[in-house]
Design an enzyme around this catalytic site. Structure first.
Site, PDB file in Angstrom:
ATOM      1  N   SER A 187       0.822  -1.201   0.000  1.00  0.00           N
ATOM      2  CA  SER A 187       0.000   0.000   0.000  1.00  0.00           C
ATOM      3  C   SER A 187       0.867   1.267   0.000  1.00  0.00           C
ATOM      4  O   SER A 187       1.734   1.396  -0.841  1.00  0.00           O
ATOM      5  CB  SER A 187      -0.937  -0.065   1.198  1.00  0.00           C
ATOM      6  N   HIS A 199      -7.497  -5.952  -0.149  1.00  0.00           N
ATOM      7  CA  HIS A 199      -6.275  -5.160   0.026  1.00  0.00           C
ATOM      8  C   HIS A 199      -5.510  -5.686   1.237  1.00  0.00           C
ATOM      9  O   HIS A 199      -5.917  -5.469   2.381  1.00  0.00           O
ATOM     10  CB  HIS A 199      -6.743  -3.710   0.257  1.00  0.00           C
TER      11      HIS A 199
HETATM   12  C1  GCU Z   1      -5.409   4.744   1.745  1.00  0.00           C
HETATM   13  C2  GCU Z   1      -4.827   5.554   0.607  1.00  0.00           C
HETATM   14  C3  GCU Z   1      -4.031   4.668  -0.341  1.00  0.00           C
HETATM   15  C4  GCU Z   1      -2.993   3.902   0.425  1.00  0.00           C
HETATM   16  C5  GCU Z   1      -3.635   3.172   1.578  1.00  0.00           C
HETATM   17  C6  GCU Z   1      -2.648   2.524   2.537  1.00  0.00           C
HETATM   18  O1  GCU Z   1      -6.364   3.863   1.270  1.00  0.00           O
HETATM   19  O2  GCU Z   1      -5.899   6.187  -0.048  1.00  0.00           O
HETATM   20  O3  GCU Z   1      -3.405   5.452  -1.327  1.00  0.00           O
HETATM   21  O4  GCU Z   1      -2.286   3.035  -0.417  1.00  0.00           O
HETATM   22  O5  GCU Z   1      -4.366   4.063   2.381  1.00  0.00           O
HETATM   23  O6  GCU Z   1      -1.478   2.822   2.531  1.00  0.00           O
HETATM   24  O7  GCU Z   1      -3.105   1.728   3.369  1.00  0.00           O
END
Ligand code: GCU
Length: 424
Positions: free
Chosen positions: A263, A405
């Protein structure tokens, strides 16, 4: 003169709520509504024309692209004084995990002999080894004690300004164990090295007044400049400093360190790998907008949405592209190209539409011409976005995992296979 309070307050309120409710765009999840766009060609330089040789790539185009990403997206990368980077071994146990591994806790200092800022690394080294071992290096979110079920691992010291409430000791112990297939990694002959990203720089939009940014003050006195190093640059810079220290650890083969991140930390891993060619491989897990996903598709999270949600991750100049992705002269496939010809793994998940799985694939796909120019097989014979759970590509590897995710054991099985083939 009599002032009518309502006539002043009402327009102000209207403007404020107007901004909040009217302007922020809703994310698009409809493929037919993806705007038409032309991707910039990584092998076309405005200054040098068509790039035809590896020499021109490395000497002309690569520096040009790297400079553009610093200027327009992540901010500058600070320099380094090697004398100020140091580390200290806090604990070392040779029979961890029933004898399978040596476990070390190592504290890395970024401004030695000052003890701050620092990061505490948790290192597991397989005991079944003949010489120095290749390694996976990745930040964790909630402290080293959150990634394993090992009561002897020290809890993360409290972090002032942390997003996760000071990274409370104990509360997060073993919470993210599922994201690190430790046994599998060790059985395959790799070390695992991890540290908490917020120890380097707390993940809050507080004006760059804490963490690693205190170190950058001298080199970058004006925080208002458009390319001031934002958090992702700070986190990536620190990963390189960790690598400086790994080069001095005899059990680790520092020429075979694969940087991995999930992420926002996947965005960070890509940026670290683009800047520091010592990283032998890069893995971006569900990195999404500002990571592997193409900005110009504006699918799921957009440039505007990420700049509103986490303004401190990207530099000020990146805000110019809110709702104006068409003005970007670069896109994220060129970030992948900056890694060429080293192996890069981009992973998506079917339920992670916010991160635009197809856009993540396409950035790998469109980096391929640069791999080809450098004599490497990038995406292989893959022609289109593959179905779920079908890894594709060679040195640019990609999979779309079924599920949410996250980082799972399925992901690690692929990462280890990839590392066995291309790095080990
Ligand atoms: C949020 C953000 C993402 C990121 C994610 C994370 O969802 O919008 O861009 O990748 O957090 O890092 O958990």
């Amino acid at each position: 003169m009599k002032i009518n309070v309502i006539s002043i307050v009402f327009p102000i309120l209207f403007l404020a709520t107007g901004n909040l409710f009217a302007e922020k765009t809703k994310p698009n999840y409809d493929e037919s509504k993806v705007p038409k766009f032309v991707l910039p060609d990584p092998l076309q330089s405005p200054k040098f024309g068509t790039i035809k040789t590896p020499e021109d790539w490395f000497n002309k185009r690569r520096p040009e692209l790297l400079a553009l990403f610093k200027k327009e997206v992540y901010g500058q990368m600070p320099g380094v004084d090697p004398l100020k980077i140091n580390f200290e071994t806090l604990t070392s146990v040779s029979d961890a995990l029933s004898g399978k591994a040596t476990r070390k806790e190592v504290r890395v200092y970024f401004d030695y002999p000052n003890k701050e800022p620092k990061i505490d690394l948790l290192i597991y080294i397989p005991n079944k080894r003949k010489g120095p071992v290749p390694a996976f290096l990745g930040y964790n979110y909630k402290g080293n004690h959150s990634i394993v079920d090992d009561p002897d691992v020290a809890a993360c010291p409290p972090i002032e300004g942390s997003r996760y409430g000071k990274v409370v000791p104990e509360e997060h112990r073993a919470e993210n164990k599922h994201r690190w297939s430790l046994d599998r990694i060790l059985d395959a002959g790799y070390a695992l090295i991890s540290g908490c990203y917020e120890q380097v720089d707390p993940d809050r939009n507080e004006g760059y007044n804490n963490g690693i940014h205190l170190l950058f003050k001298k080199e970058f006195p004006d925080k208002e400049v458009g390319d001031f190093p934002a958090n992702i640059s700070g986190w990536a810079w620190a990963l390189s400093r960790v690598l400086d220290c790994l080069e001095k650890m005899p059990e680790i083969n520092a020429k075979k360190v694969i940087v991995i991140g999930h992420s926002r930390l996947g965005k960070t891993a890509l940026w670290a790998g683009a800047n520091d060619t010592r990283f032998a491989g890069i893995i971006s897990n569900n990195s999404g907008c500002g990571g592997a996903a193409l900005s110009k598709r504006a699918f799921g999270e957009t440039v505007e949405l990420i700049n509103l949600g986490a303004p401190h991750w990207f530099c000020k100049n990146f805000k110019k592209y809110n709702k104006k992705e068409e003005d970007l002269t670069i896109d994220q496939h060129e970030l992948i190209a900056l890694i060429a010809p080293r192996p890069v793994y981009i992973a998506s998940a079917t339920l992670d539409e916010w991160a635009d799985p197809k856009g993540e694939f396409l950035s790998g796909f469109h980096a391929d011409p640069v791999y080809k120019l450098l004599g490497a097989d990038g995406i292989g014979d893959c022609k289109e976005w593959p179905p779920a759970d079908h890894p594709v590509g060679k040195k640019i590897r990609y999979h779309l995992r079924t599920g949410k995710h996250d980082v799972t054991d399925y992901d690690w099985v692929q990462y280890i296979k990839f590392a066995d083939e291309l790095v080990k």
